[in-house]
Design a protein around this motif. Structure first.
Motif, PDB file in Angstrom:
ATOM      1  N   GLU A 162      71.734  82.576   9.795  1.00  0.00           N
ATOM      2  CA  GLU A 162      72.131  82.045   8.458  1.00  0.00           C
ATOM      3  C   GLU A 162      73.013  83.250   7.730  1.00  0.00           C
ATOM      4  OE1 GLU A 162      71.331  79.241   7.265  1.00  0.00           O
ATOM      5  OE2 GLU A 162      69.905  78.624   8.870  1.00  0.00           O
ATOM      6  N   ASP A 163      72.819  84.422   7.994  1.00  0.00           N
ATOM      7  CA  ASP A 163      73.602  85.444   7.457  1.00  0.00           C
ATOM      8  C   ASP A 163      73.699  86.516   8.437  1.00  0.00           C
ATOM      9  OD1 ASP A 163      74.848  87.473   5.608  1.00  0.00           O
ATOM     10  OD2 ASP A 163      73.345  87.302   4.348  1.00  0.00           O
ATOM     11  N   PRO A 164      74.770  86.351   9.369  1.00  0.00           N
ATOM     12  CA  PRO A 164      74.950  87.362  10.419  1.00  0.00           C
ATOM     13  C   PRO A 164      75.348  88.742   9.983  1.00  0.00           C
ATOM     14  CG  PRO A 164      76.546  85.661  10.595  1.00  0.00           C
ATOM     15  CD  PRO A 164      75.585  85.181   9.465  1.00  0.00           C
ATOM     16  N   GLU A 165      76.006  88.779   9.190  1.00  0.00           N
ATOM     17  CA  GLU A 165      76.566  90.276   8.677  1.00  0.00           C
ATOM     18  C   GLU A 165      75.418  91.012   8.362  1.00  0.00           C
ATOM     19  OE1 GLU A 165      79.744  90.107   5.917  1.00  0.00           O
ATOM     20  OE2 GLU A 165      81.088  88.838   7.143  1.00  0.00           O
ATOM     21  N   ALA A 166      74.342  90.520   7.112  1.00  0.00           N
ATOM     22  CA  ALA A 166      73.404  91.256   6.816  1.00  0.00           C
ATOM     23  C   ALA A 166      72.490  91.590   7.884  1.00  0.00           C
ATOM     24  CB  ALA A 166      72.554  90.321   5.748  1.00  0.00           C
ATOM     25  N   ALA A 167      72.262  90.424   9.230  1.00  0.00           N
ATOM     26  CA  ALA A 167      71.461  90.789  10.101  1.00  0.00           C
ATOM     27  C   ALA A 167      71.870  91.886  11.103  1.00  0.00           C
ATOM     28  CB  ALA A 167      71.261  89.498  10.980  1.00  0.00           C
ATOM     29  N   GLN A 168      73.299  92.201  11.135  1.00  0.00           N
ATOM     30  CA  GLN A 168      73.714  93.134  12.079  1.00  0.00           C
ATOM     31  C   GLN A 168      73.272  94.726  11.354  1.00  0.00           C
ATOM     32  OE1 GLN A 168      77.940  92.480  12.162  1.00  0.00           O
ATOM     33  NE2 GLN A 168      77.833  91.454  13.809  1.00  0.00           N
ATOM     34  N   LEU A 169      72.958  94.751  10.086  1.00  0.00           N
ATOM     35  CA  LEU A 169      72.796  96.118   9.417  1.00  0.00           C
ATOM     36  C   LEU A 169      71.196  96.156   9.378  1.00  0.00           C
ATOM     37  CD1 LEU A 169      75.190  95.611   6.500  1.00  0.00           C
ATOM     38  CD2 LEU A 169      75.456  96.887   8.295  1.00  0.00           C
ATOM     39  N   LEU A 170      70.478  95.478   9.830  1.00  0.00           N
ATOM     40  CA  LEU A 170      68.932  95.648   9.905  1.00  0.00           C
ATOM     41  C   LEU A 170      68.719  95.483  11.356  1.00  0.00           C
ATOM     42  CD1 LEU A 170      68.076  93.106   6.923  1.00  0.00           C
ATOM     43  CD2 LEU A 170      68.302  95.579   7.021  1.00  0.00           C
ATOM     44  N   ARG A 171      67.575  96.591  11.395  1.00  0.00           N
ATOM     45  CA  ARG A 171      66.878  96.374  12.660  1.00  0.00           C
ATOM     46  C   ARG A 171      65.945  95.255  12.884  1.00  0.00           C
ATOM     47  NH1 ARG A 171      65.633 101.379  10.726  1.00  0.00           N
ATOM     48  NH2 ARG A 171      63.193 100.736  10.611  1.00  0.00           N
ATOM     49  N   PRO A 172      65.834  94.567  13.847  1.00  0.00           N
ATOM     50  CA  PRO A 172      64.906  93.637  14.086  1.00  0.00           C
ATOM     51  C   PRO A 172      63.494  93.984  13.899  1.00  0.00           C
ATOM     52  CG  PRO A 172      66.308  93.690  16.136  1.00  0.00           C
ATOM     53  CD  PRO A 172      66.679  94.979  15.449  1.00  0.00           C
ATOM     54  N   SER A 173      63.055  95.071  13.893  1.00  0.00           N
ATOM     55  CA  SER A 173      61.516  95.497  13.453  1.00  0.00           C
ATOM     56  C   SER A 173      61.594  95.748  11.986  1.00  0.00           C
ATOM     57  CB  SER A 173      61.190  96.735  14.480  1.00  0.00           C
ATOM     58  OG  SER A 173      62.147  97.618  13.838  1.00  0.00           O
ATOM     59  N   ASP A 174      62.528  95.701  11.281  1.00  0.00           N
ATOM     60  CA  ASP A 174      62.551  96.207   9.772  1.00  0.00           C
ATOM     61  C   ASP A 174      62.174  94.655   9.019  1.00  0.00           C
ATOM     62  OD1 ASP A 174      62.702  97.171   7.337  1.00  0.00           O
ATOM     63  OD2 ASP A 174      64.561  98.072   7.755  1.00  0.00           O
ATOM     64  N   GLY A 175      60.782  94.343   9.047  1.00  0.00           N
ATOM     65  CA  GLY A 175      60.448  93.053   8.580  1.00  0.00           C
ATOM     66  C   GLY A 175      60.498  92.866   6.870  1.00  0.00           C
ATOM     67  N   GLN A 176      60.298  94.032   6.288  1.00  0.00           N
ATOM     68  CA  GLN A 176      60.449  93.935   4.808  1.00  0.00           C
ATOM     69  C   GLN A 176      61.845  93.610   4.262  1.00  0.00           C
ATOM     70  OE1 GLN A 176      57.763  93.817   2.820  1.00  0.00           O
ATOM     71  NE2 GLN A 176      56.418  93.922   4.492  1.00  0.00           N
ATOM     72  N   ARG A 177      62.783  94.279   4.890  1.00  0.00           N
ATOM     73  CA  ARG A 177      64.080  94.098   4.517  1.00  0.00           C
ATOM     74  C   ARG A 177      64.713  92.986   4.803  1.00  0.00           C
ATOM     75  NH1 ARG A 177      63.799  99.871   4.955  1.00  0.00           N
ATOM     76  NH2 ARG A 177      64.646 100.785   3.175  1.00  0.00           N
ATOM     77  N   ILE A 178      64.145  92.273   6.153  1.00  0.00           N
ATOM     78  CA  ILE A 178      64.583  91.112   6.803  1.00  0.00           C
ATOM     79  C   ILE A 178      64.066  90.043   5.896  1.00  0.00           C
ATOM     80  CG2 ILE A 178      64.338  89.403   8.706  1.00  0.00           C
ATOM     81  CD1 ILE A 178      64.136  92.110  10.323  1.00  0.00           C
ATOM     82  N   ALA A 179      63.018  90.016   5.446  1.00  0.00           N
ATOM     83  CA  ALA A 179      62.300  89.262   4.509  1.00  0.00           C
ATOM     84  C   ALA A 179      63.072  89.160   3.219  1.00  0.00           C
ATOM     85  CB  ALA A 179      60.656  89.343   4.339  1.00  0.00           C
ATOM     86  N   ARG A 180      63.367  90.179   2.695  1.00  0.00           N
ATOM     87  CA  ARG A 180      64.132  90.260   1.436  1.00  0.00           C
ATOM     88  C   ARG A 180      65.513  89.626   1.409  1.00  0.00           C
ATOM     89  NH1 ARG A 180      64.011  90.476  -3.840  1.00  0.00           N
ATOM     90  NH2 ARG A 180      65.586  92.066  -4.779  1.00  0.00           N
ATOM     91  N   ALA A 181      66.052  89.864   2.593  1.00  0.00           N
ATOM     92  CA  ALA A 181      67.476  89.195   2.825  1.00  0.00           C
ATOM     93  C   ALA A 181      67.239  87.708   2.715  1.00  0.00           C
ATOM     94  CB  ALA A 181      68.195  89.805   4.043  1.00  0.00           C
ATOM     95  N   LEU A 182      66.270  87.381   3.495  1.00  0.00           N
ATOM     96  CA  LEU A 182      66.309  85.860   3.605  1.00  0.00           C
ATOM     97  C   LEU A 182      65.801  85.264   2.096  1.00  0.00           C
ATOM     98  CD1 LEU A 182      64.365  85.739   6.895  1.00  0.00           C
ATOM     99  CD2 LEU A 182      66.392  84.623   6.377  1.00  0.00           C
ATOM    100  N   GLU A 183      64.965  85.891   1.591  1.00  0.00           N
ATOM    101  CA  GLU A 183      64.295  85.358   0.291  1.00  0.00           C
ATOM    102  C   GLU A 183      65.678  85.471  -1.038  1.00  0.00           C
ATOM    103  OE1 GLU A 183      61.145  87.859  -0.567  1.00  0.00           O
ATOM    104  OE2 GLU A 183      62.144  89.285  -1.543  1.00  0.00           O
ATOM    105  N   VAL A 184      66.332  86.484  -0.933  1.00  0.00           N
ATOM    106  CA  VAL A 184      67.526  86.305  -1.606  1.00  0.00           C
ATOM    107  C   VAL A 184      68.582  85.350  -1.294  1.00  0.00           C
ATOM    108  CG1 VAL A 184      69.740  87.842  -2.313  1.00  0.00           C
ATOM    109  CG2 VAL A 184      67.388  88.927  -2.068  1.00  0.00           C
ATOM    110  N   LEU A 185      68.849  85.093   0.070  1.00  0.00           N
ATOM    111  CA  LEU A 185      69.505  84.088   0.384  1.00  0.00           C
ATOM    112  C   LEU A 185      69.206  82.698   0.004  1.00  0.00           C
ATOM    113  CD1 LEU A 185      72.158  83.441   2.211  1.00  0.00           C
ATOM    114  CD2 LEU A 185      70.906  83.356   4.205  1.00  0.00           C
TER     115      LEU A 185
END
Length: 310
Positions: A162-185
């Motif tokens: 859904e947001d490949p640029e944001a995903a590239q900047l986050l580690r796959p294990s960084d759950g809190q920031r990944i969830a934050r990016a998804l909820e903002v989107l």
């Protein structure tokens, strides 16, 4: 206009101005910054603003070393214990609370004294941060549920789609920031990167501000940390932990990660002896203080006056 009559420079009224003559006091936990803030507030006619992420939560009065009722009666105090522990309070939310105080003229006749140990709060105050959208509770809860049930790697794959640029900047294990990016989107229809790219507005006039950072001697700080935790226990820290656990909150919430919560909870459940839990909590506090001191030493600029305390 004198310091005693105004803490705010107006530019159109309301919260659009910048706070003048602000005093910023940073430092690691147990360094004596709250006492310094109270002394300055009493002497200069100031209003103290909590600039610590943990002291904003209710219930944990003792365990987060909030000022006592007697201390808070000696000068106005703001943003202490006003957030329910079930809330994932953020830097942006704190900044909006400061803006609300400005709009309510909380500093009309007093200088603002910001005191705490959260470096990102001070940075946001001085430099501003990007505005973030309000996230509906239903959206936040849904992504937190998926994070707990599906794990961060699965959410990272969704973000990558859904947001490949944001995903590239986050580690796959960084759950809190990944969830934050998804909820903002989901909430805004825009990438979190676009929100972050928009420049924020400082809330203080840095040219009239006073910047103080306490740098205590390590041995003295360790002694203060240890003795303070003992006093916390005497003042009811274990009862606070029990009250917090009774809410049955998500363990990933920031309030659940307050130092002492996990350790005392384990002792109360019989998983640790109380002496071992106390020792671990003291060690965790020392480690946290070291991280704070390192951040302040490396991130705060030359305008900050370094104060040695023992």
């Amino acid at each position: 206009m004198s310091v005693a009559t105004s803490g705010m420079e107006r530019s159109g009224g309301g919260s659009e101005g910048r706070l003048k003559n602000a005093v910023l006091i940073a430092g690691p936990t147990a360094s004596g910054k709250s006492a310094l803030a109270l002394e300055i507030a009493e002497r200069r006619g100031g209003a103290i603003v909590n600039t610590d992420s943990m002291q904003g939560y209710s219930i944990l009065n003792v365990l987060t070393a909030r000022p006592t009722a007697e201390e808070m009666a000696r000068a106005p105090h703001h943003l202490y214990g006003h957030i329910h522990p079930g809330t994932a309070y953020s830097t942006g939310a704190w900044l909006r609370d400061v803006m609300r105080l400005m709009a309510e003229d909380a500093f009309k006749d007093r200088i603002p004294v910001f005191v705490g140990g959260t470096g990102l709060y001070f940075r946001a105050l001085v430099e501003g941060i990007s505005e973030m959208p309000e996230i509906p509770k239903s959206v936040r809860d849904r992504w937190r549920y998926h994070l707990n049930e599906d794990g961060p790697e699965r959410l990272h794959r969704i973000l990558a789609r859904e947001d490949p640029e944001a995903a590239q900047l986050l580690r796959p294990s960084d759950g809190q920031r990944i969830a934050r990016a998804l909820e903002v989107l989901e909430a805004s229809g825009r990438s979190i990167l676009k929100w972050q790219a928009e420049k924020g507005k400082p809330l203080i006039d840095r040219y009239s501000a006073e910047f103080l950072v306490i740098e205590p001697e390590r041995a003295a700080l360790v002694a203060r940390i240890d003795s303070r935790f003992d006093r916390m226990l005497e003042a009811g820290a274990l009862d606070e932990v029990r009250a917090l656990l009774a809410l049955k909150l998500d363990p990933a919430l920031p309030a659940m990660k307050a130092i002492g919560v996990r350790e005392l909870a384990a002792a109360d459940a019989g998983e640790l002896s109380f002496p071992e839990a106390i020792a671990r909590a003291k060690i965790a506090t020392r480690q946290y203080a070291k991280r704070q001191s390192t951040w302040f030493r490396n991130q705060l600029g030359p305008e900050w006056q370094r104060i040695n305390s023992s």
